[in-house]
Design a protein around this motif. Structure first.
Motif, PDB file in Angstrom:
ATOM      1  N   HIS A 236       0.807  -1.214   0.000  1.00  0.00           N
ATOM      2  CA  HIS A 236       0.000   0.000   0.000  1.00  0.00           C
ATOM      3  C   HIS A 236       0.840   1.265   0.000  1.00  0.00           C
ATOM      4  O   HIS A 236       0.386   2.314  -0.401  1.00  0.00           O
ATOM      5  N   TYR A 237       2.049   1.184   0.440  1.00  0.00           N
ATOM      6  CA  TYR A 237       2.827   2.412   0.582  1.00  0.00           C
ATOM      7  C   TYR A 237       4.087   2.329  -0.267  1.00  0.00           C
ATOM      8  O   TYR A 237       5.138   2.803   0.098  1.00  0.00           O
ATOM      9  N   SER A 238       3.963   1.670  -1.422  1.00  0.00           N
ATOM     10  CA  SER A 238       5.154   1.285  -2.151  1.00  0.00           C
ATOM     11  C   SER A 238       5.799   2.419  -2.913  1.00  0.00           C
ATOM     12  O   SER A 238       5.138   3.157  -3.627  1.00  0.00           O
ATOM     13  N   PRO A 239       7.127   2.507  -2.815  1.00  0.00           N
ATOM     14  CA  PRO A 239       7.873   3.303  -3.785  1.00  0.00           C
ATOM     15  C   PRO A 239       7.910   2.492  -5.081  1.00  0.00           C
ATOM     16  O   PRO A 239       7.605   1.300  -5.066  1.00  0.00           O
ATOM     17  N   HIS A 240       8.282   3.114  -6.196  1.00  0.00           N
ATOM     18  CA  HIS A 240       8.322   2.351  -7.441  1.00  0.00           C
ATOM     19  C   HIS A 240       9.518   1.401  -7.475  1.00  0.00           C
ATOM     20  O   HIS A 240       9.508   0.440  -8.220  1.00  0.00           O
ATOM     21  N   SER A 241      10.544   1.677  -6.654  1.00  0.00           N
ATOM     22  CA  SER A 241      11.663   0.739  -6.562  1.00  0.00           C
ATOM     23  C   SER A 241      11.224  -0.446  -5.694  1.00  0.00           C
ATOM     24  O   SER A 241      10.344  -0.316  -4.861  1.00  0.00           O
ATOM     25  N   THR A 242      11.860  -1.592  -5.883  1.00  0.00           N
ATOM     26  CA  THR A 242      11.577  -2.758  -5.056  1.00  0.00           C
ATOM     27  C   THR A 242      12.193  -2.561  -3.667  1.00  0.00           C
ATOM     28  O   THR A 242      13.354  -2.172  -3.565  1.00  0.00           O
ATOM     29  N   LEU A 243      11.425  -2.813  -2.640  1.00  0.00           N
ATOM     30  CA  LEU A 243      11.965  -2.649  -1.281  1.00  0.00           C
ATOM     31  C   LEU A 243      12.044  -4.009  -0.586  1.00  0.00           C
ATOM     32  O   LEU A 243      11.086  -4.780  -0.610  1.00  0.00           O
ATOM     33  N   VAL A 244      13.198  -4.292  -0.006  1.00  0.00           N
ATOM     34  CA  VAL A 244      13.367  -5.514   0.776  1.00  0.00           C
ATOM     35  C   VAL A 244      13.567  -5.116   2.232  1.00  0.00           C
ATOM     36  O   VAL A 244      14.459  -4.340   2.561  1.00  0.00           O
ATOM     37  N   GLN A 306      11.796  11.566  14.308  1.00  0.00           N
ATOM     38  CA  GLN A 306      12.562  12.017  13.150  1.00  0.00           C
ATOM     39  C   GLN A 306      12.559  10.949  12.041  1.00  0.00           C
ATOM     40  O   GLN A 306      12.334  11.254  10.866  1.00  0.00           O
ATOM     41  N   VAL A 307      12.763   9.702  12.444  1.00  0.00           N
ATOM     42  CA  VAL A 307      12.769   8.596  11.474  1.00  0.00           C
ATOM     43  C   VAL A 307      11.407   8.515  10.769  1.00  0.00           C
ATOM     44  O   VAL A 307      11.325   8.387   9.551  1.00  0.00           O
ATOM     45  N   GLY A 308      10.339   8.628  11.550  1.00  0.00           N
ATOM     46  CA  GLY A 308       8.986   8.581  10.985  1.00  0.00           C
ATOM     47  C   GLY A 308       8.726   9.742  10.032  1.00  0.00           C
ATOM     48  O   GLY A 308       8.158   9.562   8.957  1.00  0.00           O
ATOM     49  N   ARG A 309       9.183  10.925  10.426  1.00  0.00           N
ATOM     50  CA  ARG A 309       8.965  12.122   9.618  1.00  0.00           C
ATOM     51  C   ARG A 309       9.640  11.987   8.251  1.00  0.00           C
ATOM     52  O   ARG A 309       9.150  12.462   7.245  1.00  0.00           O
ATOM     53  N   ASN A 310      10.809  11.333   8.224  1.00  0.00           N
ATOM     54  CA  ASN A 310      11.610  11.274   6.994  1.00  0.00           C
ATOM     55  C   ASN A 310      11.379  10.020   6.157  1.00  0.00           C
ATOM     56  O   ASN A 310      11.913   9.909   5.057  1.00  0.00           O
ATOM     57  N   LEU A 311      10.602   9.075   6.693  1.00  0.00           N
ATOM     58  CA  LEU A 311      10.497   7.753   6.043  1.00  0.00           C
ATOM     59  C   LEU A 311       9.978   7.820   4.601  1.00  0.00           C
ATOM     60  O   LEU A 311      10.627   7.341   3.662  1.00  0.00           O
ATOM     61  N   PHE A 312       8.789   8.407   4.404  1.00  0.00           N
ATOM     62  CA  PHE A 312       8.194   8.411   3.069  1.00  0.00           C
ATOM     63  C   PHE A 312       9.032   9.248   2.095  1.00  0.00           C
ATOM     64  O   PHE A 312       9.202   8.882   0.937  1.00  0.00           O
ATOM     65  N   ALA A 313       9.559  10.378   2.591  1.00  0.00           N
ATOM     66  CA  ALA A 313      10.394  11.221   1.730  1.00  0.00           C
ATOM     67  C   ALA A 313      11.655  10.459   1.333  1.00  0.00           C
ATOM     68  O   ALA A 313      12.109  10.558   0.185  1.00  0.00           O
ATOM     69  N   GLY A 314      12.204   9.674   2.263  1.00  0.00           N
ATOM     70  CA  GLY A 314      13.389   8.872   1.967  1.00  0.00           C
ATOM     71  C   GLY A 314      13.119   7.865   0.853  1.00  0.00           C
ATOM     72  O   GLY A 314      13.919   7.708  -0.068  1.00  0.00           O
ATOM     73  N   MET A 315      11.958   7.208   0.930  1.00  0.00           N
ATOM     74  CA  MET A 315      11.596   6.247  -0.119  1.00  0.00           C
ATOM     75  C   MET A 315      11.477   6.946  -1.471  1.00  0.00           C
ATOM     76  O   MET A 315      11.952   6.450  -2.483  1.00  0.00           O
ATOM     77  N   ARG A 316      10.841   8.118  -1.456  1.00  0.00           N
ATOM     78  CA  ARG A 316      10.646   8.831  -2.732  1.00  0.00           C
ATOM     79  C   ARG A 316      11.971   9.328  -3.292  1.00  0.00           C
ATOM     80  O   ARG A 316      12.161   9.349  -4.512  1.00  0.00           O
ATOM     81  N   THR A 317      12.882   9.773  -2.412  1.00  0.00           N
ATOM     82  CA  THR A 317      14.180  10.263  -2.887  1.00  0.00           C
ATOM     83  C   THR A 317      14.945   9.136  -3.592  1.00  0.00           C
ATOM     84  O   THR A 317      15.511   9.340  -4.671  1.00  0.00           O
TER      85      THR A 317
END
Ligand code: TXA
Ligand code: MG
Length: 354
Positions: A236-244, A306-317
């Motif tokens: 549901h919260y996937s970046p377009h890259s594959t995440l392991v 801080q980790v939570g705040r940056n999580l989604f932005a980190g995936m998108r970056t």
């Protein structure tokens, strides 16, 4: 055309708020910052506006929306009654990242609740969200402002990347301070059930109302307690890259890092693959020694806010950097750790216990 207006996140300019409220009242769609993530708002009482939300996101009609209200005095606009524990929770956590499930007021169009008889409601604390609700004078239905299935947006640029040309207006109030969606709590069950862990940790809720259960699946994928929210699809919260995700079950950080490095050595043999690492300040040095990795630190292990705040932005970056594979681990289930683990699990194509 999607217009973007920069707005002061602490003291939103009234003229901009009035313009956005006018768009909502006219049946249009406005993306706006909340303390959790950006929401894609429309008039709750206008079924066509609600339909436009589903279309803009590409969201299936069976996934109900959260209705945003200014404060508890608006509850009567959206529900007919509420369980006794509501009052103490609302008093403690509203405005803020707690969504509660109530019986739906018949005035709410059925497409808001995906045809169901319950409605999810929250009062956001972000000044822009509050000013917009106040100026619009009506409850605003708003899912996260991303294309369906993509990572939730924590910056206006994320919204623009997903929804440009599909919505009327984006209020750019900078970064969302929490960066993880609200906790969704069903009080109609006893004990109450967390349908989605989020910005208010389980422990804080339990301090106020006693034991709550988790509606999600357990480690082995076995469903606990009850069915999850209709929209709680596994991915549901996937970046377009594959995440392991190397899931840190044992609690040993060294163990989890060792597993990531093993995996890294394996996949680095394929020189074509671009690899990204989501990590924390204390652990980045383990990865710095490897060539050609994109490494993003989400913040300090000691500061899960801080980790939570940056999580989604980190995936998108990492996704924008063109990374094929993201390797990461989680940070346990205490406090915001539970919500962080939940979002990583949903973003993951593969979960490896460590
Ligand atoms: O923090 C948030 O909650 C953000 C901001 C914008 O407020 N909104 C958000 O909305 O995350 P959305 O639509 O992305 O997620 C809403 C979640 C979904 O998992 C949905 O299935 C669940 O809430 N939900 C909505 N109505 C429900 C209902 N009546 N019963 C059970 N779950 C419900
Ligand atoms: Mg969402």
């Amino acid at each position: 055309m999607t217009e973007i207006l920069k707005i002061n996140p602490q003291k939103p300019e009234l003229s901009l708020i009035q313009k956005a409220a006018q768009v909502i009242r006219a049946g249009g769609l406005v993306a706006f910052p909340t303390e959790t993530v950006y929401g894609l708002g429309g008039n709750t009482f206008d079924p066509q506006a609600v339909q436009r939300i589903f279309l803009a996101k590409g969201r299936p009609a069976n996934d109900p929306l959260i209705v945003h209200i200014l404060n508890e005095t608006w509850l009567e606009k959206v529900t007919t009654s509420f369980p006794p524990k509501t009052e103490v929770l609302v008093h403690r956590f509203w405005p803020g990242p707690l969504t509660l499930i109530f019986p739906r007021n018949p005035a709410i169009p059925p497409n808001v609740t995906a045809g169901g008889n319950s409605v999810a409601v929250r009062a956001p604390s972000h000044p822009v969200a509050q000013a917009l609700l106040n100026a619009a004078g009506l409850p605003i239905a708003a899912p996260s402002a991303n294309r369906f299935g993509h990572t939730s947006p924590t910056q206006a640029a994320h919204v623009y990347a997903d929804l440009a040309g599909r919505i009327d207006l984006i209020l750019d109030g900078g970064e969302c301070p929490i960066g993880l969606e609200s906790t969704v709590l069903d009080l109609t069950k006893e004990p109450p059930v967390i349908l989605r862990p989020g910005g208010i940790p389980r422990e804080e809720i339990e301090r106020v109302i006693g034991t709550v259960h988790l509606g999600d699946k357990d480690q082995n994928g076995v469903k606990k307690d009850c069915l999850p929210s209709p929209g709680m699809l596994d991915r549901h919260y996937s970046p377009h890259s594959t995440l392991v995700l190397i899931e840190n079950i044992s609690g040993s950080r060294e163990n989890a890092i060792q597993k990531i490095i093993e995996y890294l050595r394996l996949v680095q043999k394929d020189v074509q693959k671009r690899i990204g690492i989501l990590t924390v300040d204390e652990e980045a040095h383990y990865f710095n020694v490897y060539q050609e990795l994109e490494i993003i630190s989400l913040g300090s292990l000691e500061n899960l806010d801080q980790v939570g705040r940056n999580l989604f932005a980190g995936m998108r970056t990492l996704e924008q950097a063109g990374v094929d594979l993201i390797l990461t681990t989680d940070y346990g289930e205490k406090g915001l750790g539970l919500a962080i683990r939940d979002r990583l699990r949903r973003a993951a194509s593969q979960i490896i216990p460590a």
